[in-house]
Design a protein around this motif. Structure first.
Motif, PDB file in Angstrom:
ATOM      1  N   VAL A  27       0.817  -1.201   0.000  1.00 18.40           N
ATOM      2  CA  VAL A  27       0.000   0.000   0.000  1.00 18.40           C
ATOM      3  C   VAL A  27       0.858   1.262   0.000  1.00 18.40           C
ATOM      4  CG1 VAL A  27      -0.201  -0.088   2.511  1.00 18.40           C
ATOM      5  CG2 VAL A  27      -1.838   1.230   1.208  1.00 18.40           C
ATOM      6  N   PHE A  28       1.984   1.205   0.705  1.00 19.23           N
ATOM      7  CA  PHE A  28       2.791   2.414   0.819  1.00 19.23           C
ATOM      8  C   PHE A  28       3.414   2.828  -0.508  1.00 19.23           C
ATOM      9  CE2 PHE A  28       6.752   0.042   0.829  1.00 19.23           C
ATOM     10  CZ  PHE A  28       6.366  -1.179   1.346  1.00 19.23           C
ATOM     11  N   ALA A  29       3.482   1.884  -1.483  1.00 17.61           N
ATOM     12  CA  ALA A  29       4.001   2.245  -2.804  1.00 17.61           C
ATOM     13  C   ALA A  29       3.092   3.257  -3.484  1.00 17.61           C
ATOM     14  CB  ALA A  29       4.154   0.999  -3.671  1.00 17.61           C
ATOM     15  N   LEU A  30       1.784   3.023  -3.414  1.00 22.51           N
ATOM     16  CA  LEU A  30       0.837   3.950  -4.038  1.00 22.51           C
ATOM     17  C   LEU A  30       0.745   5.250  -3.262  1.00 22.51           C
ATOM     18  CD1 LEU A  30      -1.133   4.268  -6.380  1.00 22.51           C
ATOM     19  CD2 LEU A  30      -2.922   3.268  -4.965  1.00 22.51           C
ATOM     20  N   LEU A  31       1.008   5.192  -1.968  1.00 22.58           N
ATOM     21  CA  LEU A  31       0.974   6.406  -1.162  1.00 22.58           C
ATOM     22  C   LEU A  31       2.252   7.223  -1.302  1.00 22.58           C
ATOM     23  CD1 LEU A  31      -0.666   5.084   2.128  1.00 22.58           C
ATOM     24  CD2 LEU A  31      -1.523   6.985   0.758  1.00 22.58           C
ATOM     25  N   VAL A  32       3.394   6.555  -1.375  1.00 24.59           N
ATOM     26  CA  VAL A  32       4.672   7.266  -1.336  1.00 24.59           C
ATOM     27  C   VAL A  32       5.171   7.635  -2.731  1.00 24.59           C
ATOM     28  CG1 VAL A  32       7.102   7.080  -0.680  1.00 24.59           C
ATOM     29  CG2 VAL A  32       5.323   6.215   0.848  1.00 24.59           C
ATOM     30  N   PRO A  58       3.901   8.181  -5.920  1.00 28.36           N
ATOM     31  CA  PRO A  58       3.391   9.330  -6.693  1.00 28.36           C
ATOM     32  C   PRO A  58       3.737  10.672  -6.064  1.00 28.36           C
ATOM     33  CG  PRO A  58       1.722   7.616  -6.535  1.00 28.36           C
ATOM     34  CD  PRO A  58       2.813   7.229  -5.602  1.00 28.36           C
ATOM     35  N   GLY A  59       3.605  10.778  -4.734  1.00 24.93           N
ATOM     36  CA  GLY A  59       3.945  12.037  -4.071  1.00 24.93           C
ATOM     37  C   GLY A  59       5.418  12.357  -4.180  1.00 24.93           C
ATOM     38  N   ALA A  60       6.278  11.342  -3.996  1.00 28.00           N
ATOM     39  CA  ALA A  60       7.719  11.552  -4.116  1.00 28.00           C
ATOM     40  C   ALA A  60       8.107  11.923  -5.539  1.00 28.00           C
ATOM     41  CB  ALA A  60       8.454  10.291  -3.676  1.00 28.00           C
ATOM     42  N   THR A  61       7.475  11.293  -6.511  1.00 23.97           N
ATOM     43  CA  THR A  61       7.758  11.605  -7.917  1.00 23.97           C
ATOM     44  C   THR A  61       7.347  13.035  -8.247  1.00 23.97           C
ATOM     45  OG1 THR A  61       7.376   9.288  -8.496  1.00 23.97           O
ATOM     46  CG2 THR A  61       7.340  10.896 -10.287  1.00 23.97           C
ATOM     47  N   ALA A  62       6.162  13.429  -7.771  1.00 26.64           N
ATOM     48  CA  ALA A  62       5.688  14.790  -8.022  1.00 26.64           C
ATOM     49  C   ALA A  62       6.617  15.830  -7.399  1.00 26.64           C
ATOM     50  CB  ALA A  62       4.273  14.947  -7.478  1.00 26.64           C
ATOM     51  N   LEU A  81      -3.268   7.940 -10.476  1.00 25.65           N
ATOM     52  CA  LEU A  81      -4.298   7.422 -11.376  1.00 25.65           C
ATOM     53  C   LEU A  81      -3.687   6.586 -12.495  1.00 25.65           C
ATOM     54  CD1 LEU A  81      -6.640  10.534 -11.729  1.00 25.65           C
ATOM     55  CD2 LEU A  81      -7.296   8.306 -10.787  1.00 25.65           C
ATOM     56  N   SER A  82      -2.596   7.061 -13.065  1.00 24.84           N
ATOM     57  CA  SER A  82      -1.965   6.354 -14.184  1.00 24.84           C
ATOM     58  C   SER A  82      -1.468   4.974 -13.769  1.00 24.84           C
ATOM     59  CB  SER A  82      -0.800   7.184 -14.741  1.00 24.84           C
ATOM     60  OG  SER A  82      -1.261   8.429 -15.234  1.00 24.84           O
ATOM     61  N   VAL A  83      -0.748   4.905 -12.647  1.00 21.01           N
ATOM     62  CA  VAL A  83      -0.192   3.610 -12.236  1.00 21.01           C
ATOM     63  C   VAL A  83      -1.302   2.658 -11.790  1.00 21.01           C
ATOM     64  CG1 VAL A  83       2.015   4.644 -11.615  1.00 21.01           C
ATOM     65  CG2 VAL A  83       0.276   4.359  -9.843  1.00 21.01           C
ATOM     66  N   THR A  84      -2.390   3.200 -11.229  1.00 19.46           N
ATOM     67  CA  THR A  84      -3.505   2.345 -10.822  1.00 19.46           C
ATOM     68  C   THR A  84      -4.204   1.760 -12.038  1.00 19.46           C
ATOM     69  OG1 THR A  84      -3.839   3.628  -8.792  1.00 19.46           O
ATOM     70  CG2 THR A  84      -5.666   2.258  -9.530  1.00 19.46           C
ATOM     71  N   PHE A  94       7.311   2.704  -9.208  1.00 20.42           N
ATOM     72  CA  PHE A  94       8.767   2.760  -9.070  1.00 20.42           C
ATOM     73  C   PHE A  94       9.423   3.244 -10.358  1.00 20.42           C
ATOM     74  CE2 PHE A  94      12.878   0.545  -9.604  1.00 20.42           C
ATOM     75  CZ  PHE A  94      13.584   1.148  -8.572  1.00 20.42           C
ATOM     76  N   ALA A  95       8.941   2.747 -11.487  1.00 22.83           N
ATOM     77  CA  ALA A  95       9.492   3.171 -12.771  1.00 22.83           C
ATOM     78  C   ALA A  95       9.288   4.667 -12.988  1.00 22.83           C
ATOM     79  CB  ALA A  95       8.837   2.379 -13.905  1.00 22.83           C
ATOM     80  N   GLY A  96       8.118   5.184 -12.599  1.00 21.59           N
ATOM     81  CA  GLY A  96       7.871   6.615 -12.726  1.00 21.59           C
ATOM     82  C   GLY A  96       8.816   7.436 -11.869  1.00 21.59           C
TER      83      GLY A  96
END
Length: 304
Positions: A214-219, A221-225, A244-247, A270-272
Motif C-alpha cells: 500500500v505504501f508504494a501507491l501512497l509514497v 506518486p507524491g515523491a515523484t511529483a 491514477l496512471s499507475v492504478t 517505481f518506474a515513474g
C-alpha cells in the motif's frame, strides 16, 4: 465456458475486454477514487517525512483483516480499525516537537513489530484455511462490488474534506513547524488529525493493493511529483495524475496476468520515480555542463 483473458494489438478491443466484467468496472471505479486519495494524502506524507509511519500503518492492515476474518466480520472493518488504531498509537506515543513521529522512529518500529505479531497470531488461531491471505498481503481486484465501490467513495469524500479543511495550516506546519507554532498554528493537533486521516486512507488503499504494497501507491506518486516540482498545487495535481496512471495500468496488467495487482502498481510507480529522478538529474547537469564549456571556451580564447 469463459475465455481466458488475452492481450492483443487492438487497444480498444483490450479495453472492451477488460470492462466487459462488472467486477473490473467496479475495480476501476474504486481504484480511481483510491488513487485520488492516495495521491493527495501521499504528497503531504512525503512532505512531512512520514513514510516509515505510513509503512507501519499499512502493515497494521494485515492483522486487522486477518482478525476480522477470524471473528467473522467484514474485512473492511478490520482494515479501518487496526490502521486507525496504529495511527493513534504512533501519534500519541511520539515525542512532541518539530520531528514528531518522523523523529521518534523507535515508537513506530515497536508498533510495527507488535502488529505483525498480531497478524501471525490471528492467522494461527484461524483453524481453517485462510482463503485469500495473498490478497490481504498483495492485493486483488476480484470481487469488488457496487456496494464496495460506493463505500470507498464515501470514505474518500470524508478524507478529502478533512484534508481540504486542514490543508493550508498543515502545509505551513510541514514546511516550518517552529514558525507555525509561534504563529499559533496547532502543530501537534494537526499532526494527530493527519495521522488519523492517513490511517483511514491506508485502510482504504489496502483493500486494492494489499497491506504490504500500500505504501508504494501512497509514497511513490507524491515523491515523484516533488521530484518534478516544488509548487504545492502543481505537485498535488501531478501526484494525483501519477497515482491514477499507475492504478489504471496496474489493474489492466493484472487482468491479463496471474500476478497480483499490487506488484504491477508498485512496479509502474517505481518506474515513474526512477524516470523522474533521471530527468531532473539530467536537467540539473545540463546547465553545469554548459557553464563548464563556456568557461573552457573563454579560457581558450584568452590563451589564444
Amino acid at each position: 465456458m469463459i475465455a481466458e483473458p488475452h492481450l492483443t494489438w487492438n487497444l480498444f478491443a483490450d479495453l472492451a475486454q477488460v470492462w466487459s466484467l462488472p467486477s473490473m468496472v467496479n475495480a476501476y471505479r474504486a481504484g480511481s477514487v483510491i488513487a485520488v486519495v492516495a495521491g493527495i494524502t501521499g504528497w503531504f506524507l512525503v512532505l512531512r517525512r512520514l513514510t516509515f509511519a505510513a509503512h507501519t500503518i499499512a502493515v497494521a492492515g494485515f492483522p486487522g483483516a486477518a482478525g476480522a476474518v477470524l471473528i467473522g466480520v467484514g474485512v473492511s472493518w478490520g482494515y479501518y480499525g487496526f490502521c486507525t488504531a496504529a495511527a493513534l498509537v504512533i501519534a500519541a506515543a511520539a515525542a512532541p516537537g518539530a520531528g514528531g513521529p518522523a523523529r521518534d522512529s523507535a515508537v513506530t518500529g515497536v508498533v510495527q513489530a507488535f502488529v505483525l505479531a498480531c497478524g501471525m497470531l490471528f492467522v494461527t488461531l484461524y483453524r481453517g484455511f485462510l482463503n485469500g491471505i495473498n490478497a490481504l498481503l498483495f492485493g486483488t481486484f476480484l470481487g469488488v462490488t457496487d456496494r464496495d465501490a460506493r463505500a470507498v467513495a464515501v470514505v474518500a469524500v470524508l478524507v478529502l474534506v478533512v484534508l481540504a479543511g486542514i490543508g493550508r495550516p498543515l502545509l505551513f506546519a510541514s514546511i516550518d513547524p517552529a514558525v507555525a507554532a509561534a504563529r499559533g498554528v496547532p502543530v501537534r493537533t494537526l499532526g494527530l488529525v493527519f495521522l488519523v486521516t492517513l490511517g483511514v486512507a491506508v485502510a482504504q488503499v489496502s483493500q486494492i493493493t494489499g497491506s504490504l504494497l500500500v505504501f508504494a501507491l501512497l509514497v511513490a506518486p507524491g515523491a515523484t511529483a516533488q521530484r518534478l516540482t516544488a509548487r504545492p498545487v502543481l505537485g498535488l495535481v501531478l501526484s494525483v495524475l501519477i497515482a491514477l496512471s499507475v492504478t489504471w495500468l496496474g489493474l489492466g496488467a493484472a487482468y491479463f496476468s496471474v500476478y497480483p495487482v499490487g506488484f504491477f502498481i508498485t512496479t509502474f510507480a517505481f518506474a515513474g520515480y526512477v524516470l523522474a529522478t533521471a530527468c531532473t538529474t539530467a536537467a540539473g547537469l545540463l546547465p553545469r555542463a554548459a557553464r563548464m564549456i563556456g568557461v573552457r571556451t573563454t579560457a581558450g580564447r584568452a590563451a589564444a
